[in-house]
Design an enzyme around this catalytic site. Structure first.
Site, PDB file in Angstrom:
ATOM      1  CB  SER A  44       4.474  72.120  24.928  1.00 40.19           C
ATOM      2  OG  SER A  44       4.352  70.738  24.632  1.00 40.19           O
ATOM      3  CE1 TYR A  75       3.195  75.741  25.800  1.00 42.19           C
ATOM      4  CE2 TYR A  75       3.125  75.519  23.405  1.00 42.19           C
ATOM      5  CZ  TYR A  75       3.676  76.093  24.543  1.00 42.19           C
ATOM      6  OH  TYR A  75       4.694  76.997  24.407  1.00 42.19           O
ATOM      7  CB  CYS A 106       3.582  72.080  19.214  1.00 40.36           C
ATOM      8  SG  CYS A 106       2.356  71.961  20.539  1.00 40.36           S
ATOM      9  CB  CYS A 222       0.141  64.858  20.383  1.00 34.48           C
ATOM     10  SG  CYS A 222       1.297  65.465  21.653  1.00 34.48           S
TER      11      CYS A 222
END
Ligand code: DGL
Length: 294
Positions: A44, A75, A106, A222
């Site tokens: 993202s 996102y 991601c 993440c």
């Protein structure tokens, strides 16, 4: 890594709906010189560069096309459907440019779209996703014996997803797993704030009442979060292991490329990284993150 060229090029993103949930596969077709095409890497924003860095280290002779969907970030606070549609639109654009493999760097996009992507593209090119590194965190055990306590930091979307629920079920009996959704954290990385008091306060607020000591491992679920690792190290005890899935993802990509005989053959070729995406071009920032040492 020796003089690698990183080129930034802003490009527009197709608004065509991605057809999330569709299972239609594209026709198979041999591309000439497929081995020489770049590997597509999607996130993202700039977070996926933490995964790209590992892949470049492992495969310095490969070219990479990194796509940051910054105009549609974050996102992590969008619905599964929205993330899935954006992911498909970006991948479609990369496929038009020409890639020999796809890495979804991601966790949120992997959670929302990996099945659809595999269904749609895996016959053409290897498709690799990333997921929180829970397995190594749990198998690292507890300092002093017993079940380890593992804290997983991820986006709200990842933590709410079915994939995450299924993954935690596998390890429930073996560890105490605490999930911490971190809305707002990726924005610090996007703004280039990787250390400092403001970030430290934000992280402490996020953690709230959660324990800081007695945590055996923190999993960065993440791909933006490895870039704030230094600040996290100030908060947790030096005994706490901080893990992410980038190395495992890079190794998985290497295995998939070998299996399909897609590794470049020319040893003299110096790999290049091209940055593109839906937001404004930020070549210097992306290059800085690519060279960033954890
Ligand atoms: N880097 C992305 C991930 O790994 C998410 C950041 C976001 O857009 O919220 O989940």
């Amino acid at each position: 890594m020796s003089e690698r060229k990183a080129m930034a090029a802003a490009s527009s993103v197709s608004q065509t709906p991605g057809g999330c949930g569709q299972t239609e596969s594209p026709k198979e077709g041999g591309l000439p010189e497929r081995r020489d095409l770049p590997i597509g890497v999607l996130d993202s924003g700039v977070g996926g560069i933490s995964v790209l860095r590992e892949m470049v280290r492992l495969m310095p002779g490969e070219d990479f096309l990194f796509y940051g969907d910054a105009a549609y970030a974050p996102y992590g606070t969008k619905t599964r459907q929205q993330v899935c549609e954006r992911t498909l639109a970006c991948v479609e654009e990369m496929m038009q440019t020409g890639i020999k493999a796809l890495v979804v760097a991601c966790n949120t996009a992997t959670s929302a779209a990996i099945e659809v992507l595999r269904e749609k593209y895996d016959r053409q090119i290897p498709v690799v996703g990333i997921e929180p590194a829970l397995k190594p965190a749990v198998s690292g055990g507890r300092n002093g014996g017993g079940k380890p306590t593992v804290l997983v930091m991820a986006t709200p979307g990842t933590v709410a997803g079915e994939k995450w629920k299924a993954l935690t079920r596998q390890y429930e009996g073996k560890a105490k797993i605490l999930s911490l959704p971190c809305p707002g954290l990726m924005e610090y990385v996007e703004r280039g704030i990787l250390e400092g008091d403001e970030l430290n306060r934000f992280l402490r607020d996020l953690l709230g009442e959660l324990p800081r000591s007695g945590v055996d491992a923190v999993v960065l679920g993440c791909t933006h979060y490895p870039f704030v690792r230094h600040e996290l190290e100030k908060i947790f005890s030096s005994e706490t292991r901080i893990l992410d899935g980038s190395e495992g993802t890079a190794r998985q990509l290497l295995r998939r490329l070998k299996k399909r005989e897609l590794l470049r053959m020319d040893p003299s070729h110096e790999g290049q990284v091209t940055f593109t995406g839906s937001g404004e071009a930020r070549e210097d920032f992306c290059r800085m993150l690519l060279e960033w040492e954890p």
